[in-house]
Write an enzyme that holds these catalytic residues in place. Structure first.
Site, PDB file in Angstrom:
ATOM      1  N   GLY A 182      21.682 -10.260 -42.775  1.00 22.74           N
ATOM      2  CA  GLY A 182      20.774  -9.471 -42.764  1.00 22.74           C
ATOM      3  C   GLY A 182      19.757 -10.089 -42.016  1.00 22.74           C
ATOM      4  N   GLU A 195       9.330  -8.886 -38.367  1.00 19.29           N
ATOM      5  CA  GLU A 195       7.957  -8.402 -38.762  1.00 19.29           C
ATOM      6  C   GLU A 195       7.478  -7.608 -37.506  1.00 19.29           C
ATOM      7  OE1 GLU A 195       5.441 -11.866 -39.948  1.00 19.29           O
ATOM      8  OE2 GLU A 195       7.035 -12.417 -41.195  1.00 19.29           O
ATOM      9  N   TYR A 213       7.907  -2.863 -46.037  1.00 24.20           N
ATOM     10  CA  TYR A 213       6.687  -3.417 -46.853  1.00 24.20           C
ATOM     11  C   TYR A 213       5.665  -4.166 -45.790  1.00 24.20           C
ATOM     12  CZ  TYR A 213       8.617  -8.133 -46.791  1.00 24.20           C
ATOM     13  OH  TYR A 213       9.185  -9.526 -46.533  1.00 24.20           O
ATOM     14  N   ASP A 264       4.008  -7.693 -44.787  1.00 24.07           N
ATOM     15  CA  ASP A 264       4.263  -9.052 -44.930  1.00 24.07           C
ATOM     16  C   ASP A 264       3.022  -9.704 -44.320  1.00 24.07           C
ATOM     17  OD1 ASP A 264       5.088 -11.597 -45.401  1.00 24.07           O
ATOM     18  OD2 ASP A 264       6.839 -11.385 -44.372  1.00 24.07           O
ATOM     19  N   ALA A 285      16.416  -5.330 -43.041  1.00 21.13           N
ATOM     20  CA  ALA A 285      17.545  -4.661 -43.054  1.00 21.13           C
ATOM     21  C   ALA A 285      18.438  -4.681 -44.278  1.00 21.13           C
ATOM     22  CB  ALA A 285      18.249  -4.630 -41.891  1.00 21.13           C
ATOM     23  N   HIS A 327      18.521 -19.184 -43.853  1.00 19.47           N
ATOM     24  CA  HIS A 327      17.451 -18.448 -43.414  1.00 19.47           C
ATOM     25  C   HIS A 327      17.127 -19.011 -41.985  1.00 19.47           C
ATOM     26  CE1 HIS A 327      14.120 -15.720 -44.147  1.00 19.47           C
ATOM     27  NE2 HIS A 327      13.164 -16.847 -43.901  1.00 19.47           N
TER      28      HIS A 327
END
Length: 499
Positions: A6, A10, A93, A95, A103, A242
């Site tokens: 994924g 931003e 959204y 952030d 995605a 991450h």
């Protein structure tokens, strides 16, 4: 190869007509304008389910303490809290001070390119719709990572990994890889240092903001390896790697190789392949040195005393991945394609980086900048070069320099525009994003909230009903497509799923 991937981006935001506009407010306006244009009124917009999130859990075995404070906002239209879940399974959204497109999960690196590129089209539409509101400021969005004033915002990658793999092995195997992969997937930046005050050009927009080898935080003391342990899946089986060191890419080859090569190196690590001989003597310094050398000739020190270029490090990883794949009985076409393109790009970069100016971001940007410098007689310290850098990442199809290069055939694409446009509204079919997206499309008014690992239905009873989606490879079209087609209501779907 099959690994859940994924990508979340931003976007930079500005308001040329109102330079002092609050970016939190303008980001909120962009998200709400997109929701309104999509015909999703406030009362029917699905909220994000935060209950299962644990962003302060560290992969090294502890939780970072959170200072006590007010409860998080729950009004999805409050400034800074705007959020919507799209029918393609993505999340749009606010952030902090940026609009973010996260995605949907995919199981193929080329699909990561498609749904990431769909995010660019979503953001272009969001800015256009927000700017069309009477009295609203005109908004421009940029797919980049720096604001030119010392701040950086993220493009994060996420890879599902086996919980059985020691986290220390991930750190050992990926640190030299992440330090060196920017020769392929850097997006290019005018200026050196966090504020960009020192004249010059570098490979990566993110590298100067990397300050530690390993760390949990994403907005300060950023690490080469991020330790957030929030799998959004069955935590006993999986961890989510991450990745915060990467750049926002526009070139499709850059994105494809960024996620594809990382997924293949993770295959090596999970298989127990020894990569300890590639350890860097000073990893953070190596990240900066490689980024600051667009000639690709400078070396960095390894822990064993060797000196290697970023290209040489990438070549070693390529060779080990190739050797690993050669042992596989059944060749995987996607893995073979990634390896072939990886080798091709390294060969071209070694010969002359400008030979990649039609496929990779940083050489494409550098070619534009050098042409402009030569025509105008500009030094690298010229402020106008920063504007060219920024304009490269403008998401508008008629204004962004990257998009104009594509339009005139100067940048190669890996996917078609129709694939991208389809992905704006449709989810991937081979991950749980299919279930999430299709539920939103068919029964959006009956869904109270959703997250990566659940969909919560509101059927009018006393309690909400949570349908967990802890297995990312379930909830696919093959798994639930016939079921979704066979029901006429959310209540009927929930009944079938719970009995």
């Amino acid at each position: 190869m099959q690994r859940i991937i994924g990508v979340e981006v931003e976007y930079g935001i500005s308001s040329p007509s109102e330079p002092s506009a609050n970016p939190i407010l303008t980001s909120t306006q962009a998200v709400l304008a997109y929701a309104a244009a999509a015909g999703v009124p406030r009362a029917k917009r699905t909220r994000w389910d935060y209950e299962v999130e644990s962003p302060l859990r560290d992969a090294r075995g502890f939780d970072l303490g959170r200072m006590s404070g007010p409860a998080p906002v729950i009004d999805a239209d409050e400034i800074g809290a705007a959020n919507m879940i799209l029918t393609n399974g993505a999340r749009l959204y606010v952030d902090h001070a940026h609009p973010e497109y996260s995605a949907p999960e995919v199981a193929d690196p080329l699909d990561a390119v498609i749904w990431d590129k769909a995010g660019e089209r979503v953001m272009e539409a969001a800015a256009r719709h927000a700017s069309s509101v009477p009295g609203a400021p005109r908004l421009q969005l940029y797919k980049n990572n720096v604001d030119g004033k010392g701040a950086s915002y993220g493009t994060h990658e996420n890879y599902l990994c086996s919980r059985d793999t020691p986290f220390a092995s991930i750190v050992t195997g990926l640190t030299p890889f992440f330090a060196s992969r920017q020769v392929i997937c850097g997006s290019g930046r005018v200026g050196l240092g966090q504020s960009g005050d020192e004249a010059g050009f570098q490979l990566s927009q993110r590298s100067d903001y990397i300050e530690v080898e390993v760390g949990l935080e994403t907005t300060l003391k950023r690490g080469i390896i991020n330790t957030r342990d929030e799998p959004h899946a069955d935590a006993d089986k999986y961890r989510r790697l991450h990745v915060i060191i990467g750049d926002a890419n526009l070139a499709e080859m850059s994105t494809y190789l960024k996620v594809g090569t990382t997924a293949l190196v993770l295959d090596l690590i999970e298989a127990g392949v020894d990569l300890t001989d590639l350890q860097l003597a000073r990893p953070v310094t190596a990240v900066h040195h490689i980024s600051h050398d667009p000639t690709l000739r400078k070396t960095v020190a390894l822990a064993d005393g060797r000196e290697l270029t970023g290209l040489a490090l990438q070549r070693i990883y390529l060779e080990r991945v190739s050797k690993f794949l050669d042992r596989e009985a059944d060749r995987d076409p996607r893995a073979d394609d990634i390896v072939a393109k990886w080798a091709m790009v390294l060969d071209l970069l070694e010969r002359d980086p400008m030979e990649c100016a039609n496929i990779l971001d940083w050489p494409a940007k550098l070619r534009l900048l050098e042409g402009f410098r030569n025509r105008e007689g500009l030094a690298w310290s010229a402020p106008r070069l920063h504007l060219v850098d920024l304009q490269y990442s403008d998401v508008r199809l008629d204004k962004g320099l990257y998009n104009r290069l594509v339009a005139r055939g100067s940048m190669e694409r890996l996917v078609t525009e129709q694939q991208v446009l389809d992905a704006v509204t449709n989810p991937p079919t081979d991950t749980r994003a299919y279930f999430r997206g299709e539920c939103l499309r068919r029964f959006g008014a009956d869904i109270a909230a959703a997250s990566w690992d659940s969909v919560i239905f509101d059927l009018g009873g006393e309690s909400l009903i949570r349908i967990p989606t802890l297995e990312p490879l379930r909830g696919t079209k093959a798994h639930v497509g016939a079921l979704l087609d066979s029901v006429d209501s959310a209540a009927e779907l929930v009944d079938q799923l719970t009995h």
